[in-house]
Design an enzyme around this catalytic site. Structure first.
Site, mmCIF file in Angstrom:
data_model
loop_
_atom_site.group_PDB
_atom_site.id
_atom_site.type_symbol
_atom_site.label_atom_id
_atom_site.label_comp_id
_atom_site.label_asym_id
_atom_site.label_seq_id
_atom_site.Cartn_x
_atom_site.Cartn_y
_atom_site.Cartn_z
ATOM 1 N N TYR A 1 76.618 76.368 54.386
ATOM 2 C CA TYR A 1 76.154 77.547 55.123
ATOM 3 C C TYR A 1 77.346 78.472 55.324
ATOM 4 C CZ TYR A 1 73.707 80.058 58.980
ATOM 5 O OH TYR A 1 73.121 80.989 59.785
ATOM 6 N N ASP B 1 75.469 81.421 69.900
ATOM 7 C CA ASP B 1 74.238 82.182 69.725
ATOM 8 C C ASP B 1 74.251 83.469 70.530
ATOM 9 O OD1 ASP B 1 72.808 80.406 67.968
ATOM 10 O OD2 ASP B 1 72.683 79.030 69.668
ATOM 11 N N GLU C 1 65.192 75.138 59.571
ATOM 12 C CA GLU C 1 66.179 74.641 60.522
ATOM 13 C C GLU C 1 65.475 74.462 61.863
ATOM 14 O OE1 GLU C 1 70.415 76.435 58.905
ATOM 15 O OE2 GLU C 1 69.313 77.566 60.438
#
Length: 271
Positions: free
Chosen positions: A167, A52, A41
């Protein structure tokens, strides 16, 4: 483009491109591939990475300080593709850099660079019509996130829109390493698999061999991000980040002492 996912579990490695610099990122990625990464990725640094945790936020800040842009990430992808023909390459980005670059131009340039697809972390499947159409036109995979809080109808829609793999986010919140694998990760993978034959990779917090092999019992693939970025952060100053990442990945894929003991006990009892 087809992503080759022959390993079980296959390993997806996230790298923030441009941290500590683009040349180092290339060496780190090639080291990760040599150590057993099946998919890379390619993280596009962004100024407001809301999904994040602090480790990847710091990496984005360092990469942005180096003026790393989406065009640089695509150039890096082309260099990696020229060196490694079979590894999966996924651009991992927030949608804003793609919009600024131009959606159609991004898809054209990603295809030309040898990228296999993209994961746009803040683009919901409900709002992704134009993006999906543009990506399909270039035969680029659209990887979407499935969360434990997603309803079954929403998981069905995510599965239908996904290509390459799905995912599965093993927990809610921001990225970051965890001491224990979230208990609902296996439940989520089983829920996703009701709606798709695509491989399902699980991520968000996996950081050691025990977690890797535990997740591999129910998931097709494992995504490792923050632990990789943290390894880079801890070794960048010495210039040993590429070796450290390779060593980390080899350790990740190696059975833990507990697993070896369990396997020995199974073999012993079978005698």
């Amino acid at each position: 483009m087809a992503i080759h996912l022959s390993s079980h579990p296959f390993l997806v490695v996230y790298v923030t491109c441009g941290d500590p610099n683009l040349a180092a990122s290339k060496d780190i990625i090639l080291s990760a591939i040599a150590a057993g990464a099946d998919v890379i990725e390619l993280g596009v640094p962004f100024s407001d990475p809301v999904a994040d945790g602090p480790v990847i936020q710091r990496a984005s800040e360092r990469a942005l300080a180096n003026h790393t842009k989406l065009s640089d990430v695509l150039q890096l992808a082309e260099e990696i593709r020229n060196a490694e023909s079979r590894v999966g390459l996924i651009v991992f980005s927030y949608y804003n850099p793609v919009l600024r670059y131009g959606l159609e131009r991004f898809c054209d340039d990603a295809r030309a660079a040898g990228v296999d697809g993209a994961l746009i972390t803040d683009l919901t499947v409900e709002e992704a019509g134009d993006y999906i159409a543009a990506m399909r036109k270039r035969d680029l995979a659209t990887v979407f996130l499935a969360a434990p809080t997603s309803t079954d109808p929403r998981l069905k829609r995510i599965a239908a829109a996904s290509r390459g793999f799905v995912y599965a986010v093993s927990r809610t919140g921001v990225t970051g390493t965890q001491q224990k694998l979230a208990e609902d990760a296996g439940v989520l993978v089983r829920r996703v698999k009701k709606f798709t034959k695509l491989p399902v990779a699980v991520g968000f917090g996996i950081s050691n061999s025990e977690q890797f092999h535990a997740a591999g019992k129910f998931a097709d693939g494992i995504v490792v991000g923050s632990a990789i970025v943290q390894t880079i952060e801890q070794n960048a100053a010495t210039g040993h980040a590429a070796k450290a990442v390779g060593d980390f990945i080899r350790g990740l894929k190696k059975p833990s002492a507990q697993q070896k003991q369990s396997a020995f006990g199974t073999q012993h009892s079978a005698k």
